[in-house]
Design a protein around this motif. Structure first.
Motif, PDB file in Angstrom:
ATOM      1  N   THR A   1       0.783  -1.116  -0.068  1.00  9.05           N
ATOM      2  CA  THR A   1       0.053   0.095   0.020  1.00  9.05           C
ATOM      3  C   THR A   1       0.979   1.363  -0.052  1.00  9.05           C
ATOM      4  O   THR A   1       1.980   1.133   0.476  1.00  9.05           O
ATOM      5  CB  THR A   1      -0.821   0.040   1.021  1.00  9.05           C
ATOM      6  OG1 THR A   1      -1.878   1.041   1.033  1.00  9.05           O
ATOM      7  CG2 THR A   1      -0.211   0.211   2.583  1.00  9.05           C
ATOM      8  N   ASP A   2       0.423   2.288  -0.678  1.00  8.42           N
ATOM      9  CA  ASP A   2       1.237   3.589  -0.920  1.00  8.42           C
ATOM     10  C   ASP A   2       0.874   4.367   0.269  1.00  8.42           C
ATOM     11  O   ASP A   2       0.270   5.443   0.407  1.00  8.42           O
ATOM     12  CB  ASP A   2       0.750   4.039  -2.075  1.00  8.42           C
ATOM     13  CG  ASP A   2       1.794   5.453  -2.525  1.00  8.42           C
ATOM     14  OD1 ASP A   2       2.898   5.630  -1.705  1.00  8.42           O
ATOM     15  OD2 ASP A   2       1.567   6.096  -3.456  1.00  8.42           O
ATOM     16  N   SER A   3       1.358   4.009   1.558  1.00  6.44           N
ATOM     17  CA  SER A   3       0.915   4.735   2.822  1.00  6.44           C
ATOM     18  C   SER A   3       2.377   4.695   3.849  1.00  6.44           C
ATOM     19  O   SER A   3       2.812   3.533   4.136  1.00  6.44           O
ATOM     20  CB  SER A   3      -0.040   4.136   3.470  1.00  6.44           C
ATOM     21  OG  SER A   3      -0.068   4.467   4.690  1.00  6.44           O
ATOM     22  N   GLU A   4       2.865   5.672   3.707  1.00  7.85           N
ATOM     23  CA  GLU A   4       4.192   6.063   4.400  1.00  7.85           C
ATOM     24  C   GLU A   4       3.940   5.646   6.204  1.00  7.85           C
ATOM     25  O   GLU A   4       4.775   4.971   6.646  1.00  7.85           O
ATOM     26  CB  GLU A   4       4.963   7.052   4.259  1.00  7.85           C
ATOM     27  CG  GLU A   4       4.098   8.423   4.886  1.00  7.85           C
ATOM     28  CD  GLU A   4       4.839   9.734   4.909  1.00  7.85           C
ATOM     29  OE1 GLU A   4       5.191  10.382   5.802  1.00  7.85           O
ATOM     30  OE2 GLU A   4       4.939  10.463   3.684  1.00  7.85           O
ATOM     31  N   ARG A   5       2.825   6.047   6.536  1.00  6.36           N
ATOM     32  CA  ARG A   5       2.618   5.655   7.967  1.00  6.36           C
ATOM     33  C   ARG A   5       2.507   4.350   8.336  1.00  6.36           C
ATOM     34  O   ARG A   5       3.050   3.939   9.271  1.00  6.36           O
ATOM     35  CB  ARG A   5       1.234   6.336   8.342  1.00  6.36           C
ATOM     36  CG  ARG A   5       0.924   6.299   9.958  1.00  6.36           C
ATOM     37  CD  ARG A   5       1.627   7.075  10.581  1.00  6.36           C
ATOM     38  NE  ARG A   5       1.627   7.174  12.139  1.00  6.36           N
ATOM     39  CZ  ARG A   5       1.607   6.350  12.971  1.00  6.36           C
ATOM     40  NH1 ARG A   5       2.758   5.483  12.883  1.00  6.36           N
ATOM     41  NH2 ARG A   5       1.640   6.355  14.398  1.00  6.36           N
ATOM     42  N   ASP A   6       2.132   3.634   7.394  1.00  8.81           N
ATOM     43  CA  ASP A   6       1.682   2.036   7.509  1.00  8.81           C
ATOM     44  C   ASP A   6       3.096   1.159   7.398  1.00  8.81           C
ATOM     45  O   ASP A   6       3.445   0.218   8.053  1.00  8.81           O
ATOM     46  CB  ASP A   6       0.631   1.450   6.680  1.00  8.81           C
ATOM     47  CG  ASP A   6      -0.658   2.092   7.305  1.00  8.81           C
ATOM     48  OD1 ASP A   6      -1.139   1.685   8.771  1.00  8.81           O
ATOM     49  OD2 ASP A   6      -1.377   2.835   6.904  1.00  8.81           O
ATOM     50  N   ILE A   7       3.616   1.514   6.087  1.00  7.98           N
ATOM     51  CA  ILE A   7       4.862   0.852   5.901  1.00  7.98           C
ATOM     52  C   ILE A   7       6.048   0.985   6.877  1.00  7.98           C
ATOM     53  O   ILE A   7       6.738   0.181   7.303  1.00  7.98           O
ATOM     54  CB  ILE A   7       5.160   1.287   4.451  1.00  7.98           C
ATOM     55  CG1 ILE A   7       4.058   0.807   3.511  1.00  7.98           C
ATOM     56  CG2 ILE A   7       6.471   0.429   4.028  1.00  7.98           C
ATOM     57  CD1 ILE A   7       3.745  -0.988   3.570  1.00  7.98           C
ATOM     58  N   ILE A   8       6.217   2.318   7.224  1.00 11.08           N
ATOM     59  CA  ILE A   8       7.402   2.820   7.926  1.00 11.08           C
ATOM     60  C   ILE A   8       6.911   2.207   9.423  1.00 11.08           C
ATOM     61  O   ILE A   8       7.981   1.722  10.000  1.00 11.08           O
ATOM     62  CB  ILE A   8       7.675   4.369   7.991  1.00 11.08           C
ATOM     63  CG1 ILE A   8       8.294   4.512   6.421  1.00 11.08           C
ATOM     64  CG2 ILE A   8       8.669   4.534   8.958  1.00 11.08           C
ATOM     65  CD1 ILE A   8       8.418   6.064   6.253  1.00 11.08           C
ATOM     66  N   GLY A   9       5.765   2.605   9.776  1.00 14.62           N
ATOM     67  CA  GLY A   9       5.249   2.102  11.196  1.00 14.62           C
ATOM     68  C   GLY A   9       5.564   0.608  11.424  1.00 14.62           C
ATOM     69  O   GLY A   9       6.105   0.105  12.541  1.00 14.62           O
ATOM     70  N   THR A  10       5.318   0.086  10.419  1.00 15.05           N
ATOM     71  CA  THR A  10       5.410  -1.537  10.240  1.00 15.05           C
ATOM     72  C   THR A  10       7.055  -1.914  10.665  1.00 15.05           C
ATOM     73  O   THR A  10       7.317  -2.722  11.163  1.00 15.05           O
ATOM     74  CB  THR A  10       4.514  -2.388   9.282  1.00 15.05           C
ATOM     75  OG1 THR A  10       3.271  -1.891   9.426  1.00 15.05           O
ATOM     76  CG2 THR A  10       4.899  -3.697   9.682  1.00 15.05           C
TER      77      THR A  10
ATOM     78  N   ASP B   1       9.845   9.306  18.481  1.00 18.71           N
ATOM     79  CA  ASP B   1      11.289   9.188  18.690  1.00 18.71           C
ATOM     80  C   ASP B   1      12.013   9.265  17.228  1.00 18.71           C
ATOM     81  O   ASP B   1      11.912   8.200  16.379  1.00 18.71           O
ATOM     82  CB  ASP B   1      12.046   8.246  19.546  1.00 18.71           C
ATOM     83  CG  ASP B   1      13.470   8.195  19.695  1.00 18.71           C
ATOM     84  OD1 ASP B   1      14.148   8.704  18.914  1.00 18.71           O
ATOM     85  OD2 ASP B   1      13.982   7.898  21.116  1.00 18.71           O
ATOM     86  N   VAL B   2      12.405  10.143  16.879  1.00 14.70           N
ATOM     87  CA  VAL B   2      12.987  10.415  15.462  1.00 14.70           C
ATOM     88  C   VAL B   2      14.110   9.523  15.311  1.00 14.70           C
ATOM     89  O   VAL B   2      14.348   8.915  14.043  1.00 14.70           O
ATOM     90  CB  VAL B   2      13.600  11.988  15.303  1.00 14.70           C
ATOM     91  CG1 VAL B   2      14.346  12.056  14.169  1.00 14.70           C
ATOM     92  CG2 VAL B   2      12.387  12.985  15.133  1.00 14.70           C
ATOM     93  N   ASN B   3      15.094   9.348  16.238  1.00 13.92           N
ATOM     94  CA  ASN B   3      16.051   8.543  16.031  1.00 13.92           C
ATOM     95  C   ASN B   3      15.493   6.647  15.751  1.00 13.92           C
ATOM     96  O   ASN B   3      16.009   6.028  14.838  1.00 13.92           O
ATOM     97  CB  ASN B   3      16.788   8.333  17.328  1.00 13.92           C
ATOM     98  CG  ASN B   3      17.679   9.635  17.296  1.00 13.92           C
ATOM     99  OD1 ASN B   3      18.041  10.170  16.205  1.00 13.92           O
ATOM    100  ND2 ASN B   3      18.033  10.111  18.450  1.00 13.92           N
ATOM    101  N   VAL B   4      14.558   6.646  16.383  1.00 19.99           N
ATOM    102  CA  VAL B   4      13.922   5.175  16.227  1.00 19.99           C
ATOM    103  C   VAL B   4      13.218   4.927  14.968  1.00 19.99           C
ATOM    104  O   VAL B   4      13.520   4.240  14.088  1.00 19.99           O
ATOM    105  CB  VAL B   4      12.814   4.928  17.313  1.00 19.99           C
ATOM    106  CG1 VAL B   4      12.059   3.616  16.956  1.00 19.99           C
ATOM    107  CG2 VAL B   4      13.494   4.842  18.759  1.00 19.99           C
ATOM    108  N   ILE B   5      12.535   6.096  14.507  1.00 23.12           N
ATOM    109  CA  ILE B   5      11.960   6.011  13.222  1.00 23.12           C
ATOM    110  C   ILE B   5      13.078   6.131  12.019  1.00 23.12           C
ATOM    111  O   ILE B   5      13.243   5.271  11.144  1.00 23.12           O
ATOM    112  CB  ILE B   5      11.303   7.534  12.861  1.00 23.12           C
ATOM    113  CG1 ILE B   5      10.050   7.497  13.905  1.00 23.12           C
ATOM    114  CG2 ILE B   5      10.978   7.410  11.354  1.00 23.12           C
ATOM    115  CD1 ILE B   5       9.235   8.891  14.023  1.00 23.12           C
ATOM    116  N   LYS B   6      14.229   6.872  12.178  1.00 19.70           N
ATOM    117  CA  LYS B   6      15.293   6.727  11.471  1.00 19.70           C
ATOM    118  C   LYS B   6      15.912   5.462  11.321  1.00 19.70           C
ATOM    119  O   LYS B   6      16.441   4.805  10.223  1.00 19.70           O
ATOM    120  CB  LYS B   6      16.080   7.720  11.588  1.00 19.70           C
ATOM    121  CG  LYS B   6      15.792   9.313  11.383  1.00 19.70           C
ATOM    122  CD  LYS B   6      17.066  10.262  11.601  1.00 19.70           C
ATOM    123  CE  LYS B   6      16.594  11.515  11.320  1.00 19.70           C
ATOM    124  NZ  LYS B   6      17.415  12.742  11.286  1.00 19.70           N
ATOM    125  N   GLY B   7      15.902   4.777  12.342  1.00 21.65           N
ATOM    126  CA  GLY B   7      16.597   3.536  12.691  1.00 21.65           C
ATOM    127  C   GLY B   7      15.676   2.419  11.904  1.00 21.65           C
ATOM    128  O   GLY B   7      16.446   1.128  11.596  1.00 21.65           O
TER     129      GLY B   7
END
Length: 376
Positions: free
Chosen positions: A191-200, A213-219
């Motif tokens: 799915t073209d959804s950044e919230r769901d793909i990155i979140g998962t 946490d920005v560092n966790v997201i970037k990780g």
């Protein structure tokens, strides 16, 4: 989950499912709203004070199935004026414009309930008037959009699933991480959804879906870099059909879309990966100035009956909140056919809802998503 923009419209899914199993429905996104079912043909909102036999229902088209509507009307003599919206934003605009006076019952999505409640557009539901409220799964009640559990009644539930062709892979897809397997290079649609793909991806990497946490997201980039070679396409509207037509081996999207894929090709399978712990909840609410309040309770008690909820599942194929006696037996045929998006207990016991991101967290998502889609 996959809301508000990157989510298969109810009208789209019901059309797809109906085309395979229940007869043709109207296809595509809806462009407006209108009364679609009314035995009297009247659009009069009625009045509780006058003992009106009218109920004004507002939701997505056929999200309360025709068979349920017809059964209620035949049993009670109450006419349902069924108006429908395309998006929650459209619904909120109508509710705000009328102060909640034009509709008696609305079936809508979690985040929009929070907005409407904060604006004072909803009224409390009197549990003492609903003998069948006990049939609602308590695990779905008292969430962030209704912490006291007195403004809404959860009805339809969604989560993310993986659809796959077992004839072309030996992977079980118990984890979202399986989509990064080298054997799937160029054969996965998401799915073209950044919230769901990155979140998962954050969950796969050991973090929390709703972390700020920005560092966790970037990780999560490390896993995303491993996943990127598998990606064939980003598709929100109909990713499942890239698998059904043989152009991909697996796809990741809503469970409802996975069901649509299985209905189109019964040789396919779908599963809920262990990281699919974020749900979307659609619930009934009552506007603050609902004109036919007595009829509201008659309707809500009706749709909360186990046998009525099972009939609704037969049409929509969504997971229903009902846990009353006889409900599971009533939908077993559809479970056996993989034609209903039943969410496993291990997810329902430990789920969370999609929370808003801070500005800094959102920027980290945006930057990472841009990089990911470009294949960098």
């Amino acid at each position: 989950m996959f809301r508000p923009n990157a989510y298969l419209s109810r009208s789209q899914f019901l059309s797809l499912a109906g085309g395979s199993a229940l007869g043709a429905l109207n296809a595509g996104l809806l462009s407006g709203c209108g009364s679609t079912i009314s035995t009297s043909g009247s659009s009069d909102s009625g009045s509780s004070d006058g003992g009106s036999k009218v109920l004004n229902l507002y939701t997505w088209q056929e999200y309360v199935p025709p068979k349920v509507v017809e059964g209620f009307q035949e049993e009670t003599g109450i006419t349902i004026n069924y108006s429908y919206f395309s998006t929650c934003e459209e619904m909120l605009a109508k509710l705000e414009a009328t102060g909640g006076a034009d509709y008696d019952v609305i079936l809508t999505t979690d985040y929009s309930i929070k907005i409407a409640a904060d604006e004072g557009l909803l009224q409390k539901i009197d549990a003492s008037k609903l003998s069948n409220l006990k049939n609602v799964d308590p695990r779905l009640q008292k969430q962030y959009f209704d912490p006291d559990g007195d403004l809404s009644i959860p009805y339809w539930i969604s989560s993310a699933a993986i659809l796959f062709n077992p004839a072309r892979t030996n992977l079980s897809f118990e984890s979202f991480a399986d989509l990064a397997d080298p054997s799937l290079a160029g054969n996965v649609v998401v799915t073209d959804s950044e919230r769901d793909i990155i979140g998962t991806a954050i969950v796969v990497s050991g973090g929390d879906f709703n972390t700020q946490d920005v560092n966790v997201i970037k990780g999560s980039k490390e896993f995303l870099d491993r996943l990127r070679p598998s990606i064939k396409a980003f598709n929100t509207d109909s990713p499942e059909f890239v698998v059904t037509n043989g152009d991909a081996i697996a796809s990741y999207h809503t469970g409802a879309q996975a069901v649509a894929g299985v209905l189109a090709d019964p040789s396919l399978k779908f599963t809920y990966p262990k990281e699919s712990t974020t749900l979307g909840i659609d619930a009934f609410v009552v506007p603050s100035q609902a004109p036919n309040l007595d009829n509201v309770y008659t309707f809500l008690d009706y749709v909360l009956r186990p046998e009525v909820a099972a009939t609704a599942v037969e049409h929509t194929h969504y997971h229903n909140s009902n846990i009353g006696d006889g409900f599971k037996e009533g939908i077993q045929e559809y479970v056996d056919q993989n034609s209903v998006a039943i969410i496993p207990d291990e997810i329902l016991d430990n789920y969370q809802l999609n929370q808003s991101l801070t500005a800094d967290a959102q920027k980290a998502y945006d930057d990472l998503w841009t990089e990911f889609k470009q294949g960098a």
